[in-house]
Design a protein around this motif. Structure first.
Motif, PDB file in Angstrom:
ATOM      1  N   HIS A 102       0.861  -1.179   0.000  1.00 28.99           N
ATOM      2  CA  HIS A 102       0.000   0.000   0.000  1.00 28.99           C
ATOM      3  C   HIS A 102       0.901   1.234   0.000  1.00 28.99           C
ATOM      4  O   HIS A 102       1.930   1.255   0.687  1.00 28.99           O
ATOM      5  CB  HIS A 102      -0.903  -0.006   1.244  1.00 28.99           C
ATOM      6  CG  HIS A 102      -1.940   1.062   1.218  1.00 28.99           C
ATOM      7  ND1 HIS A 102      -1.678   2.351   1.620  1.00 28.99           N
ATOM      8  CD2 HIS A 102      -3.234   1.030   0.817  1.00 28.99           C
ATOM      9  CE1 HIS A 102      -2.772   3.072   1.475  1.00 28.99           C
ATOM     10  NE2 HIS A 102      -3.734   2.295   0.989  1.00 28.99           N
ATOM     11  N   PRO A 103       0.552   2.293  -0.750  1.00 29.18           N
ATOM     12  CA  PRO A 103       1.423   3.461  -0.839  1.00 29.18           C
ATOM     13  C   PRO A 103       1.755   4.118   0.494  1.00 29.18           C
ATOM     14  O   PRO A 103       2.876   4.576   0.696  1.00 29.18           O
ATOM     15  CB  PRO A 103       0.658   4.438  -1.734  1.00 29.18           C
ATOM     16  CG  PRO A 103      -0.470   3.697  -2.319  1.00 29.18           C
ATOM     17  CD  PRO A 103      -0.637   2.414  -1.582  1.00 29.18           C
ATOM     18  N   LEU A 104       0.805   4.153   1.426  1.00 22.96           N
ATOM     19  CA  LEU A 104       1.080   4.786   2.717  1.00 22.96           C
ATOM     20  C   LEU A 104       2.011   3.938   3.573  1.00 22.96           C
ATOM     21  O   LEU A 104       2.883   4.464   4.260  1.00 22.96           O
ATOM     22  CB  LEU A 104      -0.234   5.078   3.448  1.00 22.96           C
ATOM     23  CG  LEU A 104      -1.190   6.040   2.742  1.00 22.96           C
ATOM     24  CD1 LEU A 104      -2.424   6.281   3.597  1.00 22.96           C
ATOM     25  CD2 LEU A 104      -0.517   7.342   2.367  1.00 22.96           C
ATOM     26  N   VAL A 105       1.846   2.633   3.525  1.00 23.55           N
ATOM     27  CA  VAL A 105       2.726   1.738   4.279  1.00 23.55           C
ATOM     28  C   VAL A 105       4.129   1.765   3.686  1.00 23.55           C
ATOM     29  O   VAL A 105       5.133   1.855   4.406  1.00 23.55           O
ATOM     30  CB  VAL A 105       2.160   0.289   4.289  1.00 23.55           C
ATOM     31  CG1 VAL A 105       3.146  -0.682   4.912  1.00 23.55           C
ATOM     32  CG2 VAL A 105       0.822   0.254   5.010  1.00 23.55           C
ATOM     33  N   ALA A 106       4.209   1.684   2.358  1.00 23.74           N
ATOM     34  CA  ALA A 106       5.510   1.683   1.689  1.00 23.74           C
ATOM     35  C   ALA A 106       6.308   2.928   2.040  1.00 23.74           C
ATOM     36  O   ALA A 106       7.491   2.848   2.400  1.00 23.74           O
ATOM     37  CB  ALA A 106       5.324   1.570   0.174  1.00 23.74           C
ATOM     38  N   GLN A 107       5.671   4.089   1.956  1.00 26.74           N
ATOM     39  CA  GLN A 107       6.415   5.322   2.226  1.00 26.74           C
ATOM     40  C   GLN A 107       6.725   5.473   3.704  1.00 26.74           C
ATOM     41  O   GLN A 107       7.757   6.036   4.061  1.00 26.74           O
ATOM     42  CB  GLN A 107       5.666   6.547   1.700  1.00 26.74           C
ATOM     43  CG  GLN A 107       6.461   7.835   1.800  1.00 26.74           C
ATOM     44  CD  GLN A 107       7.814   7.789   1.117  1.00 26.74           C
ATOM     45  OE1 GLN A 107       8.014   7.111   0.114  1.00 26.74           O
ATOM     46  NE2 GLN A 107       8.783   8.494   1.671  1.00 26.74           N
ATOM     47  N   ALA A 108       5.895   4.953   4.575  1.00 25.70           N
ATOM     48  CA  ALA A 108       6.199   4.997   6.010  1.00 25.70           C
ATOM     49  C   ALA A 108       7.482   4.216   6.308  1.00 25.70           C
ATOM     50  O   ALA A 108       8.343   4.680   7.067  1.00 25.70           O
ATOM     51  CB  ALA A 108       5.031   4.439   6.820  1.00 25.70           C
ATOM     52  N   VAL A 109       7.634   3.050   5.707  1.00 22.66           N
ATOM     53  CA  VAL A 109       8.845   2.248   5.898  1.00 22.66           C
ATOM     54  C   VAL A 109      10.048   2.953   5.254  1.00 22.66           C
ATOM     55  O   VAL A 109      11.121   3.050   5.849  1.00 22.66           O
ATOM     56  CB  VAL A 109       8.666   0.826   5.313  1.00 22.66           C
ATOM     57  CG1 VAL A 109       9.969   0.057   5.314  1.00 22.66           C
ATOM     58  CG2 VAL A 109       7.588   0.084   6.102  1.00 22.66           C
ATOM     59  N   LEU A 110       9.845   3.437   4.042  1.00 19.28           N
ATOM     60  CA  LEU A 110      10.947   4.105   3.340  1.00 19.28           C
ATOM     61  C   LEU A 110      11.392   5.379   4.053  1.00 19.28           C
ATOM     62  O   LEU A 110      12.575   5.745   3.977  1.00 19.28           O
ATOM     63  CB  LEU A 110      10.539   4.418   1.904  1.00 19.28           C
ATOM     64  CG  LEU A 110      10.497   3.208   0.986  1.00 19.28           C
ATOM     65  CD1 LEU A 110       9.842   3.555  -0.345  1.00 19.28           C
ATOM     66  CD2 LEU A 110      11.893   2.641   0.778  1.00 19.28           C
ATOM     67  N   ALA A 111      10.507   6.050   4.743  1.00 23.08           N
ATOM     68  CA  ALA A 111      10.874   7.274   5.457  1.00 23.08           C
ATOM     69  C   ALA A 111      11.979   6.995   6.477  1.00 23.08           C
ATOM     70  O   ALA A 111      12.912   7.800   6.639  1.00 23.08           O
ATOM     71  CB  ALA A 111       9.659   7.883   6.141  1.00 23.08           C
ATOM     72  N   VAL A 112      11.910   5.855   7.138  1.00 18.35           N
ATOM     73  CA  VAL A 112      12.931   5.491   8.128  1.00 18.35           C
ATOM     74  C   VAL A 112      14.268   5.237   7.439  1.00 18.35           C
ATOM     75  O   VAL A 112      15.320   5.720   7.877  1.00 18.35           O
ATOM     76  CB  VAL A 112      12.479   4.255   8.942  1.00 18.35           C
ATOM     77  CG1 VAL A 112      13.574   3.796   9.884  1.00 18.35           C
ATOM     78  CG2 VAL A 112      11.195   4.570   9.699  1.00 18.35           C
ATOM     79  N   VAL A 113      14.234   4.488   6.351  1.00 20.00           N
ATOM     80  CA  VAL A 113      15.460   4.179   5.600  1.00 20.00           C
ATOM     81  C   VAL A 113      16.073   5.465   5.041  1.00 20.00           C
ATOM     82  O   VAL A 113      17.284   5.687   5.123  1.00 20.00           O
ATOM     83  CB  VAL A 113      15.166   3.174   4.469  1.00 20.00           C
ATOM     84  CG1 VAL A 113      16.393   2.930   3.616  1.00 20.00           C
ATOM     85  CG2 VAL A 113      14.633   1.866   5.049  1.00 20.00           C
TER      86      VAL A 113
END
Length: 143
Positions: A102-113
């Motif tokens: 899901h776009p919101l989940v994907a970007q939430a994880v990527l924000a940390v990286v």
């Protein structure tokens, strides 16, 4: 803290300040991204808009509150580094979406990286130093 005392911080102290400022910057950027996606914009244009609007705000907070950099002379290099980080983020988001996240989940994880990558890249841009890396001559003088 004064700008001079910020410039004299060790890498560990800068990392802590970067995380604190980054939490605010990431929350603002992610909230903008989420609002744009929820308003019907596709994930990639939403990411581009959120990143573009974040450059000036994030430069001000990183340069002044974390690295003690004065003025705007490093803004062009900061913007270029930010664009490179954006490219890595956009590519990674596209891959995550292709795998069905899901776009919101994907970007939430990527924000940390991206936060970790940003600390290293922006440290170099704003201070000229790679965090937690000391040249041998520097290490020998500290023994």
């Amino acid at each position: 803290m004064t700008r001079a005392s910020l410039a004299g911080l060790g890498h560990g102290q800068r990392l802590i300040r970067f995380i604190a400022v980054g939490v605010l910057n990431t929350a603002v950027g992610y909230a903008l991204y989420a609002l744009l996606v929820l308003a019907g914009l596709s994930p990639q244009p939403a990411l581009a808009i959120a990143f573009a609007l974040g450059v000036l705000w994030n430069y001000a907070t990183h340069a002044r509150r974390v690295f003690g950099t004065e003025g705007c002379r490093r803004l062009p290099a900061y913007a270029a580094a930010y664009a490179a980080i954006y490219a890595v983020n956009a590519f990674s988001l596209a891959r995550a979406l292709a795998y069905g996240f899901h776009p919101l989940v994907a970007q939430a994880v990527l924000a940390v990286v991206m936060a970790g990558l940003s600390f290293v890249v922006l440290s170099v841009v704003l201070t000229g130093e790679v965090p937690f890396f000391r040249r041998r001559a520097d290490q020998a003088g500290k023994r």
